[in-house]
Every structure is written in structure tokens, then in C-alpha cells.
Write an enzyme that holds these catalytic residues in place. Structure first.
Site, PDB file in Angstrom:
ATOM      1  N   GLN A   1      39.894  14.085  31.718  1.00 17.02           N
ATOM      2  CA  GLN A   1      40.351  13.367  32.959  1.00 17.02           C
ATOM      3  C   GLN A   1      41.627  12.163  32.117  1.00 17.02           C
ATOM      4  O   GLN A   1      42.274  11.337  32.065  1.00 17.02           O
ATOM      5  CB  GLN A   1      39.444  12.108  32.926  1.00 17.02           C
TER       6      GLN A   1
ATOM      7  N   HIS B   1      28.515   4.638  29.388  1.00 11.46           N
ATOM      8  CA  HIS B   1      29.197   3.481  30.186  1.00 11.46           C
ATOM      9  C   HIS B   1      29.374   2.316  28.796  1.00 11.46           C
ATOM     10  O   HIS B   1      30.188   1.702  28.924  1.00 11.46           O
ATOM     11  CB  HIS B   1      28.716   3.192  31.413  1.00 11.46           C
TER      12      HIS B   1
HETATM   13  P1  AMP Z   1      31.649   7.649  35.048  1.00 12.95           P
HETATM   14  O1  AMP Z   1      31.132   7.073  35.908  1.00 12.95           O
HETATM   15  O2  AMP Z   1      31.076   9.180  35.044  1.00 12.95           O
HETATM   16  O3  AMP Z   1      32.865   8.137  36.377  1.00 12.95           O
HETATM   17  O4  AMP Z   1      31.917   7.782  33.688  1.00 12.95           O
HETATM   18  C1  AMP Z   1      32.550   6.365  33.801  1.00 12.95           C
HETATM   19  C2  AMP Z   1      33.261   6.002  32.210  1.00 12.95           C
HETATM   20  O5  AMP Z   1      32.142   6.851  31.023  1.00 12.95           O
HETATM   21  C3  AMP Z   1      34.465   7.166  32.323  1.00 12.95           C
HETATM   22  O6  AMP Z   1      35.497   6.833  31.343  1.00 12.95           O
HETATM   23  C4  AMP Z   1      33.666   8.693  31.189  1.00 12.95           C
HETATM   24  O7  AMP Z   1      34.331   8.999  30.069  1.00 12.95           O
HETATM   25  C5  AMP Z   1      32.469   7.495  30.030  1.00 12.95           C
HETATM   26  N1  AMP Z   1      31.537   8.283  29.762  1.00 12.95           N
HETATM   27  C6  AMP Z   1      31.039   9.156  30.546  1.00 12.95           C
HETATM   28  N2  AMP Z   1      29.414   9.266  30.016  1.00 12.95           N
HETATM   29  C7  AMP Z   1      29.825   8.728  28.335  1.00 12.95           C
HETATM   30  C8  AMP Z   1      29.487   9.722  27.351  1.00 12.95           C
HETATM   31  N3  AMP Z   1      28.194   9.871  27.351  1.00 12.95           N
HETATM   32  N4  AMP Z   1      29.702   8.618  26.704  1.00 12.95           N
HETATM   33  C9  AMP Z   1      31.272   7.980  26.009  1.00 12.95           C
HETATM   34  N5  AMP Z   1      31.642   7.534  27.158  1.00 12.95           N
HETATM   35  C10 AMP Z   1      30.953   8.010  28.545  1.00 12.95           C
END
Ligand code: AMP
Length: 282
Positions: A154, A37
Site C-alpha cells: 500500500q 494506528h
Molecule cells: P487500516 O485502518 O487497517 O486501513 O490501517 C490504517 C493505517 O494503519 C495503515 O497505514 C496501516 O498500514 C496502519 N497499520 C495497521 N496495522 C498496523 C500495525 N500493526 N503497525 C503499524 N501500522 C499499522
């Protein structure tokens, strides 16, 4: 950094910044922040004058048997981390602010949602994602929005939705951030007990084995998927899916020629994990 709860307050803050010529970078999240994030927030910070981060555990993208109630929540910690990564506004609305009584609209993106997580989690998942992201784009009206390549499907859903609905936002895909042992960072990694945490590293090893196969010239789907499946099997992981697909439209491909998306989802212990890599054969 300001914490803002209402749609009207976010709009007012963005309007004020725009009046002074600011560009707006936006990072939608469900909180429980980790370096993945924070990498998105830093990328937005580097490119924009005003950085808006949303923190909303979106109920409409969880299936009835999924982990909505258990999803990790710690707003105070998240607020500190977002501020340290350069966020100006943390938009943390209640479910009632986002879905007031009478809310009746649902956005369905066809085609790219039929496979992978759309097939294994059901179509409601990406309907929930497309609907909440469209709402957030309407609320924040950003110049650019930052998403993680970890959720490769996504990104395709959001790009298609924004294009089809003529929402003028640049969708920026950022690289997957991993733990030192290769496990892709995820808010759901907290569900892993020690043995499951160890087995979970097999997802990354499976992707690496596929990359090694391609580097040797073994570019057929059979070779690539076979190499990946062997690593999963060695850790006693039966994937929900392990697919080789076009990175552009998620149609199945029978070889890495010259690029392909290798994506995996698997339940490991109490967590459902996803990971992917873009394979290149030249
Ligand atoms: P989430 O809070 O899981 O909905 O994720 C929010 C954003 O963070 C989304 O765009 C995810 O793809 C991104 N994200 C989650 N995990 C990672 C990661 N390990 N590396 C890069 N981006 C991430």
C-alpha cells in the site's frame, strides 16, 4: 479533538490552521483502532502542529466477497483513542460524502499492483485505495501522511500515486506494531477464535525463521522462502502468497542482496492476515 463529517468543514479547519503557520500531519485509517494506528498518530503529533485522522471504511477497496459489512466499527471508542494519541481533528465522513451520486473517477496505479495483494484480492482493491487516498490528500492537503509498513505494498502504491499526480505530500512509513507474541496488530485480528489466534503467530515465526536463515548466510530465495514456508506448514497454513521481492518496485528477487522484502498473506480461521519484513544480508 473535533469530529468533522463534511469535506468543507475539514477544508475550513485546515485553512484556518495554515493561516496561522501550522503544518499538517495526516493519518488515514479505517478505524477499529489498535496500537498500530495510534503509533502513526503519535508520530504525526510529534512532527506537526495540526493532526488530522480520517476514519472511513472505504467501500471501493473491498471486493464483493470481502468483509465490508462485517468490518469492525466503533466510532465512539475510536474517537477517544484518537484524542488520547493527540489527534486534533477526526474526519469521519459518510460514504455519500466521499462518493456522491455521479462519482465517476478511479485511479489505477500500474505495475506494483499486479502482484501480492493485487493478485490475490484483485486490481479493484488498490484502485480503491489509490482513489480514496488521492481524495483524502485533496481534502486535507497535508504536509505529511503516515502509513504503516505492515501494508508495505500500500505504501508503494500511495507513493507512486502521489508522485505521478504531483501531490506535494511526504509519505512517512512507520514500523509494524506487534502483539507480545509477535502477531502484527490488525483490526481483522478480532475475527480470530482462540485456535486461529494461536496458529496466526506462525506468520511472525515464518518471518523470523527467514531472518535467521539470512543471518546464517543462507540468502538465496530458495533458502529464505523454504525456512518461512516450513513454519507456516507446521501451523497448517497455506499462504495466499509468500514472496521475496525488491522493496523498491516489488519485482521478484532470487536472493537477499543486500535487501529484500519478504511478504506473506494467509487466511487463518476467519481472518485474512498479512505480514512482512525487510531482510538485510550485510
Ligand atoms: P487500516 O485502518 O487497517 O486501513 O490501517 C490504517 C493505517 O494503519 C495503515 O497505514 C496501516 O498500514 C496502519 N497499520 C495497521 N496495522 C498496523 C500495525 N500493526 N503497525 C503499524 N501500522 C499499522
Amino acid at each position: 479533538m473535533r469530529i468533522v463529517r463534511s469535506v468543507s468543514d475539514v477544508r475550513a479547519a485546515v485553512r484556518e490552521a495554515r493561516a496561522q503557520g501550522a503544518t499538517i500531519g495526516f493519518v488515514p485509517t479505517m478505524g477499529a483502532f489498535h496500537e498500530g494506528h495510534l503509533s502513526l498518530m503519535r508520530a504525526a503529533r510529534a512532527a506537526h502542529d495540526l493532526v488530522v485522522v480520517s476514519l472511513f471504511v472505504n467501500p471501493t477497496q473491498f471486493g464483493p466477497s470481502e468483509d465490508l459489512a462485517a468490518y469492525p466499527r466503533d466510532e465512539q471508542r475510536d474517537a477517544q483513542l484518537a484524542e488520547s494519541a493527540g489527534a486534533d481533528i477526526l474526519f469521519a465522513p459518510s460514504p455519500a460524502e466521499m462518493y456522491p451520486d455521479g462519482f465517476a473517477t478511479r485511479i489505477h496505479v500500474a505495475a506494483v499492483t499486479d502482484v501480492m495483494c493485487g493478485a490475490s484480492r484483485g486490481p479493484e482493491h488498490f484502485d480503491g485505495v489509490a482513489t480514496v487516498v488521492a481524495k483524502l490528500f485533496g481534502i486535507v492537503a497535508p504536509d505529511a501522511a503516515y502509513f504503516g509498513q505492515k501494508d508495505a505494498q500500500q505504501i508503494l502504491v500511495v507513493r507512486r500515486m502521489a508522485r505521478d499526480l504531483d501531490i506535494p505530500v511526504e509519505i512517512v512509513a512507520c514500523p509494524i506494531v506487534r502483539e507480545p507474541d509477535g502477531l502484527a496488530m490488525s483490526s481483522r485480528n478480532v475475527y480470530l477464535d482462540a485456535p486461529a489466534r494461536e496458529r496466526a503467530t506462525a506468520l511472525h515465526r515464518a518471518l523470523a525463521a527467514a531472518e535467521a536463515a539470512v543471518a546464517r548466510g543462507d540468502v538465496t530465495a530458495d533458502a529464505v522462502l523454504g525456512a518461512a514456508r516450513a513454519e507456516l506448514a507446521a501451523a497448517d497454513i497455506q499462504p495466499e502468497y509468500l514472496d521475496l521481492r525488491s522493496p523498491d518496485d516489488l519485482t521478484e528477487v532470487d536472493a537477499v542482496a543486500p535487501v529484500a522484502l519478504l511478504a506473506v498473506a494467509a487466511r487463518v480461521g476467519a481472518a485474512r492476515l498479512i505480514d512482512n519484513t525487510i531482510l538485510e544480508s550485510h
